[in-house]
Scaffold this active site. Sequence first.
Site, mmCIF file in Angstrom:
data_model
loop_
_atom_site.group_PDB
_atom_site.id
_atom_site.type_symbol
_atom_site.label_atom_id
_atom_site.label_comp_id
_atom_site.label_asym_id
_atom_site.label_seq_id
_atom_site.Cartn_x
_atom_site.Cartn_y
_atom_site.Cartn_z
ATOM 1 N N ARG A 73 0.560 -1.240 -0.356
ATOM 2 C CA ARG A 73 -0.023 -0.211 -0.105
ATOM 3 C C ARG A 73 0.726 1.231 0.148
ATOM 4 O O ARG A 73 0.744 2.238 -0.494
ATOM 5 C CB ARG A 73 -0.902 -0.100 1.568
ATOM 6 C CG ARG A 73 -2.361 -0.876 0.985
ATOM 7 C CD ARG A 73 -2.925 -1.102 0.444
ATOM 8 N NE ARG A 73 -3.685 0.306 0.480
ATOM 9 C CZ ARG A 73 -4.548 1.210 0.713
ATOM 10 N NH1 ARG A 73 -5.338 0.461 1.944
ATOM 11 N NH2 ARG A 73 -4.663 2.112 0.411
ATOM 12 N N ASP A 111 -4.635 7.806 3.270
ATOM 13 C CA ASP A 111 -3.202 7.757 1.698
ATOM 14 C C ASP A 111 -2.583 9.589 2.037
ATOM 15 O O ASP A 111 -2.057 9.947 1.466
ATOM 16 C CB ASP A 111 -3.991 7.551 0.437
ATOM 17 C CG ASP A 111 -5.004 8.395 0.291
ATOM 18 O OD1 ASP A 111 -5.223 9.908 0.596
ATOM 19 O OD2 ASP A 111 -6.018 7.768 -0.795
ATOM 20 N N HIS A 126 -8.798 7.834 10.469
ATOM 21 C CA HIS A 126 -8.437 6.085 10.429
ATOM 22 C C HIS A 126 -6.687 6.349 10.177
ATOM 23 O O HIS A 126 -5.942 5.026 9.798
ATOM 24 C CB HIS A 126 -8.708 5.297 9.229
ATOM 25 C CG HIS A 126 -10.165 5.844 9.843
ATOM 26 N ND1 HIS A 126 -11.435 5.464 8.584
ATOM 27 C CD2 HIS A 126 -11.376 5.186 10.484
ATOM 28 C CE1 HIS A 126 -12.128 5.444 8.910
ATOM 29 N NE2 HIS A 126 -12.400 5.698 10.559
ATOM 30 N N CYS A 175 11.200 -0.265 15.794
ATOM 31 C CA CYS A 175 11.523 0.851 16.589
ATOM 32 C C CYS A 175 13.065 2.248 16.853
ATOM 33 O O CYS A 175 14.300 0.843 16.961
ATOM 34 C CB CYS A 175 10.765 0.705 17.984
ATOM 35 S SG CYS A 175 11.113 2.642 19.061
ATOM 36 N N GLY A 217 -17.505 12.264 -1.562
ATOM 37 C CA GLY A 217 -16.952 10.616 -1.886
ATOM 38 C C GLY A 217 -17.117 9.774 -0.903
ATOM 39 O O GLY A 217 -15.649 9.044 -0.359
ATOM 40 N N MET A 244 -20.801 9.419 -6.355
ATOM 41 C CA MET A 244 -21.195 9.097 -7.498
ATOM 42 C C MET A 244 -22.559 8.325 -7.285
ATOM 43 O O MET A 244 -23.396 7.834 -8.305
ATOM 44 C CB MET A 244 -20.100 7.911 -8.024
ATOM 45 C CG MET A 244 -18.823 8.211 -7.857
ATOM 46 S SD MET A 244 -18.821 9.430 -10.036
ATOM 47 C CE MET A 244 -18.968 7.632 -11.150
#
Length: 342
Positions: A73, A111, A126, A175, A217, A244
Site C-alpha cells: 500500500r 493516503d 483512521h 523502533c 466521495g 457518484m
Amino acid sequence: MSRLSSDLAEFRKVFSKARHIAILTGAGVSAESGVPTFRGPGGYWRKWQAQDLATPEAFSRDPSRVWEFYHYRRELMLTKSPNPAHLAIAECEARLNKQGRSVVVITQNIDELHLRAGSKHVLEIHGSLFKTRCVSCGNVAVNRNSPICPALEGKGAPDPNTSDAKIPVDKLPRCEEQGCNGLLRPNVVWFGEALDPDVLMQVEKELEMCDLCLVVGTSSIVYPAAMFAPQVAARGVPVAEFNMETTPATMRFAFHFEGQCGKMLPPPWSATRTKSSDGPVGDGRGRHPQPPAHPIPKKHLVTSGMPRFTHKLPGLMLLYLKSGSDGPVSSLYFYCGIFSGG
C-alpha cells in the site's frame, strides 16, 4: 431546507455565507487518483480480504504478512498524486482563509493525498500509512522510507499466486527510539480498535462549530464517520453531498450533486468571478435522487460488543450493519483505516 436540492445557484448562496466549513471525505476522492479501496468484488490482496489482515490478532499471528500488505500500500501510494478534487479542496481552504473563513478536512482516507495537495487543516480519523507506532514503547513517528526496511524491498506483490515472504520478526520495521528496538506497526486503526480519542475530540469540536458541511466521495455507511454529517444536519446546518451515487444518508441532507468529485468540485478560480459564485461549480445538472429503497432499520445497526454512537465522540469504536433481507446492504464492515476511505 425542506427537501433535497441539486440547485447549484442556491448552494452557492449558502456557501457564500458560511464562515466555518467542514468537509468530510472518503474513498471516492482518492479513487479518482487510482487508489484501490480493497472493497467489493475483487477487493483482495492475494487471497485475503483486508479485514483478514487488519486486526491486532492477524499482526500478532503473522506480522510479516501484514507488513507485506502495508508495504504494498505504501509503495503504491508513492506512485499516486492528488487529483482535481484534492486540489480544489486545498485551494478552497487557502482562499477562504484569506477572507477570515475556515475550512477543515475530516478524512477517512489514510493516503495523505489531502496534505500533499496543500490542505493544512486535516483530521485523519483512521490514521496514516506513512506513520508507524511501536508496539513496545508506543512512539508514533512519520516514516516515508521506501522501502520501509531492507527486508521488505520487492515484497508485497498482490498476485494471489505470490507466496508469503515469511520475513523474520527481527528483520521487520523496528523502533529507532534509543534503547527500544521494538517491533513497529502501521499507525492506522484496525478492526476491534478504538479511534484516537484526541482526534475525535477535535472532530466533535469542528462539527459543533461548522455552519456548512460538505460530504465528498464517501458512501456514508462506515461508522462512526457515517454519523458525522447526519449529526450536523440534525441541528439544522446545511449539508451538501458530492458523490457518484446516492447513499443511505442522502435524504437527510439539503443538497446532493451526483458525479465525479474532481468534476463536481471546481477549480477555485472559477468560484471567485463574482461574489455570488463563491463556491463549488459544476455543470448545474445534478439529478434529484430517489430516496433509498430501504431505510436502515434500527435493529440492523449493531455494535461489536461496543458502545453505541452518541453525540459524545471520544471512545467510539466500530459500528456496522448486520446482514438482513430488509436492510439496504447484505454485509458491511468498518474498514478501520486500511482502505482509502469510506
